[in-house]
Design an enzyme around this catalytic site. Structure first.
Site, PDB file in Angstrom:
ATOM      1  N   LYS A 138      -4.947 -14.381  -1.129  1.00  0.00           N
ATOM      2  CA  LYS A 138      -6.019 -13.900   0.176  1.00  0.00           C
ATOM      3  C   LYS A 138      -7.076 -13.964  -0.356  1.00  0.00           C
ATOM      4  O   LYS A 138      -7.690 -15.594  -0.843  1.00  0.00           O
ATOM      5  CB  LYS A 138      -5.632 -12.078  -0.491  1.00  0.00           C
ATOM      6  CG  LYS A 138      -4.302 -11.745  -0.542  1.00  0.00           C
ATOM      7  CD  LYS A 138      -3.725 -10.955   0.369  1.00  0.00           C
ATOM      8  CE  LYS A 138      -4.672 -10.090   1.060  1.00  0.00           C
ATOM      9  NZ  LYS A 138      -4.032  -9.099   2.086  1.00  0.00           N
ATOM     10  N   GLU A 165      -3.543 -16.281   3.439  1.00  0.00           N
ATOM     11  CA  GLU A 165      -4.445 -15.042   4.616  1.00  0.00           C
ATOM     12  C   GLU A 165      -5.648 -16.440   5.437  1.00  0.00           C
ATOM     13  O   GLU A 165      -6.202 -17.252   4.411  1.00  0.00           O
ATOM     14  CB  GLU A 165      -5.334 -13.772   3.767  1.00  0.00           C
ATOM     15  CG  GLU A 165      -5.752 -13.483   4.635  1.00  0.00           C
ATOM     16  CD  GLU A 165      -6.953 -12.543   3.961  1.00  0.00           C
ATOM     17  OE1 GLU A 165      -5.875 -11.242   3.567  1.00  0.00           O
ATOM     18  OE2 GLU A 165      -7.726 -12.188   4.306  1.00  0.00           O
ATOM     19  N   LYS A 184       0.837  -0.820   0.096  1.00  0.00           N
ATOM     20  CA  LYS A 184       0.247  -0.251   0.200  1.00  0.00           C
ATOM     21  C   LYS A 184       0.830   1.160   0.308  1.00  0.00           C
ATOM     22  O   LYS A 184       0.864   2.091   0.745  1.00  0.00           O
ATOM     23  CB  LYS A 184      -0.818  -0.041   1.449  1.00  0.00           C
ATOM     24  CG  LYS A 184      -1.871  -1.043   0.584  1.00  0.00           C
ATOM     25  CD  LYS A 184      -2.929  -1.427   2.040  1.00  0.00           C
ATOM     26  CE  LYS A 184      -3.333  -2.533   2.627  1.00  0.00           C
ATOM     27  NZ  LYS A 184      -4.599  -2.550   3.697  1.00  0.00           N
ATOM     28  N   ASP A 225      -5.399 -12.969   9.691  1.00  0.00           N
ATOM     29  CA  ASP A 225      -6.081 -11.341   9.087  1.00  0.00           C
ATOM     30  C   ASP A 225      -7.140 -10.855  10.035  1.00  0.00           C
ATOM     31  O   ASP A 225      -8.382 -11.781  10.580  1.00  0.00           O
ATOM     32  CB  ASP A 225      -6.747 -11.184   8.042  1.00  0.00           C
ATOM     33  CG  ASP A 225      -7.593 -10.420   7.260  1.00  0.00           C
ATOM     34  OD1 ASP A 225      -6.816  -9.227   7.383  1.00  0.00           O
ATOM     35  OD2 ASP A 225      -7.791 -10.028   6.446  1.00  0.00           O
TER      36      ASP A 225
END
Length: 281
Positions: A169, A199, A137, A221
């Site tokens: 993910k 994840e 990010k 997560d």
């Protein structure tokens, strides 16, 4: 000491920023009011405490505008400083210094902000073996230098691009039909040179991963602290554990105390405040 990035990789970023700032006509203010032969010494100073980063970029901005400028970096990247601290001294053509000033400050302030925020996160892990790591990010086009700023703050880097490692993910799991199918695909198709992270958002999913095998790292997560503690006990060192999601600064100490190996936070790069720096003649 973190080694500097190769100039070959950094120069295009700085050159593009200078081209954007100088526009089609160059610095018309300086050209109009500053004599071409006027020389000055300028000091780049901090107006608040922090950790230095972006000095390589700032220095490059000055040198690209005028290779004849004499530069002295007083606070190398990765070094802490206090308010009023001298970061860099620049001597030479006043016009050249003024034309490069904003780009140099933009890079230095942004990178110092990332390094300083990272250092705050790292400080909360004292007494544990947990490492702080960034994410993808990042500001488009600036990932390389923003991740370098994380290193200057004492953090670690996650993958730099989609081609670095396999990171499965929740949407990959949903599209592929579940945890077992995606891990079976990894074991069947992935190179032995590529690490795999997956994840999970529940202890049930973690149990599936541990039972199936094929993952080197598990990303936990958005789990609360008691659940993270249970996850560490379940894994018992069989995989590397990374806690992610809702990793606010005030929560880092308690998460590190659970025994997770890594805490990743996108905030290190997407929410870091630009540090207040100034350039004065």
């Amino acid at each position: 000491m973190i080694p500097p990035l190769p100039d070959l990789l950094v120069e295009p970023l700085v050159r593009a920023a200078l081209a954007e700032d100088l526009g089609s006509q160059g610095d018309i203010t300086t050209r109009t009011v500053i004599p071409a032969d006027l020389r000055y010494t300028a000091h780049l100073r901090a107006r608040e405490a922090g950790v230095a980063s972006g000095m390589q970029l700032a220095a490059m901005a000055f040198r690209l505008v005028d290779p004849g400028l004499a530069l002295r970096i007083a606070c190398p990247d990765g070094t802490g400083f206090e308010p009023g601290g001298l970061l860099m001294e620049i001597e030479g053509s006043a016009a050249s210094i003024l034309s490069a000033e904003r780009v140099a400050l933009n890079f230095a302030g942004r990178m110092c902000g990332i390094a300083s925020l990272t250092a705050d996160f790292v400080a909360r892990t004292q007494g544990s073996a947990t490492r702080i790591t960034c994410t993808r990010k990042t500001t488009p086009g600036l990932r390389l230098v923003e991740k370098q700023a994380v290193l200057h703050g004492g953090g670690f880097n996650h993958r730099f691009s989609l081609s670095d490692a396999i990171l499965i993910k929740d949407n990959h799991i949903a599209a592929a039909g579940g945890i077992r199918p995606v891990l079976q695909a990894v074991k069947a198709r992935a190179s032995h040179m590529i690490r795999c992270e997956i994840e999970v958002d529940s202890l049930g999913q973690l149990a599936e991963v541990l039972d199936e095998g094929g993952a080197d790292v598990v990303l936990l997560d958005n789990m609360d602290t008691p659940t993270l503690r249970e996850a560490v006990a379940m894994a018992a060192g069989r995989v590397v554990l990374e806690a992610s999601g809702n990793m606010r600064l005030e929560r880092i100490a308690e998460v590190a105390a659970t025994g997770v190996d890594y805490i990743s936070s996108g905030a290190l790069t997407h929410s870091a405040r630009t540090l207040d720096l100034g350039l004065d003649f």
